[in-house]
Design an enzyme around this catalytic site. Structure first.
Site, PDB file in Angstrom:
ATOM      1  N   ARG A  24       1.000  -1.472   0.296  1.00 19.70           N
ATOM      2  CA  ARG A  24      -0.186  -0.064   0.351  1.00 19.70           C
ATOM      3  C   ARG A  24       0.943   1.052   0.255  1.00 19.70           C
ATOM      4  O   ARG A  24       1.923   0.926  -0.156  1.00 19.70           O
ATOM      5  CB  ARG A  24      -1.014  -0.246   0.809  1.00 19.70           C
ATOM      6  CG  ARG A  24      -0.418   0.144   2.523  1.00 19.70           C
ATOM      7  CD  ARG A  24      -1.045   0.442   3.757  1.00 19.70           C
ATOM      8  NE  ARG A  24      -0.869   2.018   3.206  1.00 19.70           N
ATOM      9  CZ  ARG A  24       0.046   2.981   4.026  1.00 19.70           C
ATOM     10  NH1 ARG A  24       1.398   2.260   4.175  1.00 19.70           N
ATOM     11  NH2 ARG A  24      -0.245   4.147   3.225  1.00 19.70           N
ATOM     12  N   GLY A  25       0.313   2.767   0.028  1.00 23.43           N
ATOM     13  CA  GLY A  25       1.260   3.736   0.259  1.00 23.43           C
ATOM     14  C   GLY A  25       0.882   3.707  -1.655  1.00 23.43           C
ATOM     15  O   GLY A  25       1.059   2.546  -2.564  1.00 23.43           O
ATOM     16  N   CYS A 125      -2.593   9.712   7.725  1.00 26.93           N
ATOM     17  CA  CYS A 125      -1.904   8.301   7.714  1.00 26.93           C
ATOM     18  C   CYS A 125      -0.951   8.134   7.561  1.00 26.93           C
ATOM     19  O   CYS A 125      -0.439   8.354   7.986  1.00 26.93           O
ATOM     20  CB  CYS A 125      -2.975   8.601   5.491  1.00 26.93           C
ATOM     21  SG  CYS A 125      -2.677   6.933   5.424  1.00 26.93           S
ATOM     22  N   ASP A 194      -2.363  10.501  -3.276  1.00 22.70           N
ATOM     23  CA  ASP A 194      -2.776   9.454  -3.336  1.00 22.70           C
ATOM     24  C   ASP A 194      -3.003   9.998  -5.692  1.00 22.70           C
ATOM     25  O   ASP A 194      -2.359   9.714  -6.384  1.00 22.70           O
ATOM     26  CB  ASP A 194      -3.993   8.833  -4.009  1.00 22.70           C
ATOM     27  CG  ASP A 194      -3.457   7.888  -2.410  1.00 22.70           C
ATOM     28  OD1 ASP A 194      -4.065   8.556  -1.210  1.00 22.70           O
ATOM     29  OD2 ASP A 194      -3.399   6.753  -1.969  1.00 22.70           O
ATOM     30  N   LYS A 230       1.414  11.825 -10.015  1.00 23.07           N
ATOM     31  CA  LYS A 230       0.518  11.628  -8.626  1.00 23.07           C
ATOM     32  C   LYS A 230      -0.046  12.365  -9.294  1.00 23.07           C
ATOM     33  O   LYS A 230      -1.371  12.983  -8.872  1.00 23.07           O
ATOM     34  CB  LYS A 230       0.421  11.488  -7.611  1.00 23.07           C
ATOM     35  CG  LYS A 230       1.733  10.767  -6.371  1.00 23.07           C
ATOM     36  CD  LYS A 230       2.014  10.411  -5.022  1.00 23.07           C
ATOM     37  CE  LYS A 230       2.614   8.873  -5.203  1.00 23.07           C
ATOM     38  NZ  LYS A 230       3.801   9.684  -3.223  1.00 23.07           N
TER      39      LYS A 230
HETATM   40  P1  RI2 Z   1       2.926   8.182  -0.273  1.00 22.63           P
HETATM   41  C1  RI2 Z   1      -1.658   5.996   1.122  1.00 22.63           C
HETATM   42  O1  RI2 Z   1      -2.681   5.452   0.494  1.00 22.63           O
HETATM   43  C2  RI2 Z   1      -2.381   7.451   1.834  1.00 22.63           C
HETATM   44  O2  RI2 Z   1      -3.575   8.058   1.396  1.00 22.63           O
HETATM   45  C3  RI2 Z   1      -1.063   8.225   1.889  1.00 22.63           C
HETATM   46  O3  RI2 Z   1      -1.746   9.385   2.330  1.00 22.63           O
HETATM   47  C4  RI2 Z   1      -0.745   7.971   0.114  1.00 22.63           C
HETATM   48  O4  RI2 Z   1      -0.801   6.838   0.178  1.00 22.63           O
HETATM   49  C5  RI2 Z   1       0.611   8.264  -0.462  1.00 22.63           C
HETATM   50  O5  RI2 Z   1       2.099   7.286  -0.023  1.00 22.63           O
HETATM   51  P2  RI2 Z   1      -3.175   4.151   0.922  1.00 22.63           P
HETATM   52  O6  RI2 Z   1      -2.704   2.537  -0.038  1.00 22.63           O
HETATM   53  O7  RI2 Z   1       3.156   7.262  -1.529  1.00 22.63           O
HETATM   54  O8  RI2 Z   1      -2.855   3.879   2.818  1.00 22.63           O
HETATM   55  O9  RI2 Z   1       3.557   9.183   0.033  1.00 22.63           O
HETATM   56  O10 RI2 Z   1      -4.584   3.609   1.120  1.00 22.63           O
HETATM   57  O11 RI2 Z   1       4.133   6.956   0.326  1.00 22.63           O
END
Ligand code: RI2
Length: 300
Positions: A24-25, A125, A194, A230
């Site tokens: 994730r992220g 988050c 995101d 992004k």
């Molecule tokens: P980085 C995550 O989504 C969060 O919303 C976080 O703020 C965003 O991605 C960006 O994360 P999720 O996968 O790319 O937890 O900065 O739904 O790591």
């Protein structure tokens, strides 16, 4: 350069891990999708074009909101749907992953410099990009502390507080609903993204817009740390960003609430007016410059 985060994982494993949020992220899912395309490319079965196009369709179905994944695919395939070569895919995937990591280093530096000693930073988050900037400030010897929201329902805030504590940065965990109460102690809000739309709206974890609203009220600047992949070119052509709705069971057991509808939207849009700046690998920009970033992307 980091080792391969996804070593040993093929397309289907990666797609399932993205869906379940084990991977994730927004940055990490983009790199994972790129890696999955490489794994498909090097397979010795069927037609390469067909394999890649099927892989793209599979990956796009995993999580709809983060444009980083779609932009990673676009970068790797150069917006084509045929005439791929294995070497081209391999080379483009390696370049994308390298660019993602080096963007993180730049964002850490540019974002970290904006933090001063004595600052309290609130984050929501778990954004690898926002945390890199905070760690950079700490590494520069600045005495800072972090307030992290729990980030219901998946509680990515737990990952954030553990990461901060392991790094030695003083950190406090709060529930999401404590943000306005705590905002009087905060000097900066740092979050990730995101997707960033052409009008500068930042689509990030559900609750980000409430955090930004509270920060706006308290005149606390909101900094968004996000790589240029992004930014969503689709939004420049009128597309709206789809907000992912996940299983209500992530919130409660629906059987315990008969007759009750349970909604689980996992992202929201923060208007550009509530964002002080976006820290990209190309520099710190105003969210109103998003369209320019997208136009540049379209040239490439
Ligand atoms: P980085 C995550 O989504 C969060 O919303 C976080 O703020 C965003 O991605 C960006 O994360 P999720 O996968 O790319 O937890 O900065 O739904 O790591």
């Amino acid at each position: 350069m980091k080792g391969n985060e996804f070593a040993g994982l093929g397309l289907e494993e990666i797609a399932e891990k993205i869906e379940s949020m084990e991977i994730r992220g927004a940055a990490k899912i983009a790199r994972a999708a790129a890696h999955a395309l490489k794994e498909e490319a090097v397979k010795d079965e069927g037609e390469l074009d067909e394999r890649i196009n099927e892989a793209i369709e599979r990956l796009k179905r995993t999580r709809p909101t983060a444009v980083s994944l779609q932009n990673a695919i676009r970068f790797v395939t150069m917006n084509k749907n045929s005439d791929f070569t294995v070497d081209m895919i391999k080379e483009r995937v390696d370049t994308f992953i390298k660019k993602s990591h080096s963007a993180g280093e730049k964002i850490a530096e540019y974002g970290g410099k904006r933090i001063s000693s004595g600052n309290t930073i609130l984050t929501h988050c778990n954004s690898s990009m926002a945390l890199k900037a905070i760690k950079y400030a700490w590494d520069e010897g600045k005495e800072i502390d972090v307030i992290a929201t729990e980030s219901r329902p998946k509680k990515q805030g737990y990952i954030t507080v553990r990461e901060m504590a392991e790094y030695g940065i003083p950190v406090t965990l709060i529930v999401d609903s404590a943000v306005r109460y705590k905002m009087t102690d905060v000097d900066h809000v740092y979050v990730g993204a995101d997707t960033i739309a052409s009008n500068g709206a930042v689509i990030n974890k559900i609750g980000t817009s409430q955090v930004a609203l509270c920060a706006h009220e308290a005149r606390v600047p909101v900094t968004v740390c996000a790589e240029t992949y992004k930014f969503s070119r689709e939004t420049a052509f009128g597309d709206l960003v789809e907000i992912e709705e996940r299983d209500p069971e992530e919130i409660v057991d629906p059987d315990e609430f008969p007759g009750v509808k349970i909604n689980n939207p996992v992202f929201d849009a923060t208007p550009a007016d509530y964002v002080d700046c976006v820290v990209t690998e190309e520099g710190v920009i105003s969210p109103s410059e998003s369209y320019r970033v997208i136009k540049e992307m379209m040239k490439g």
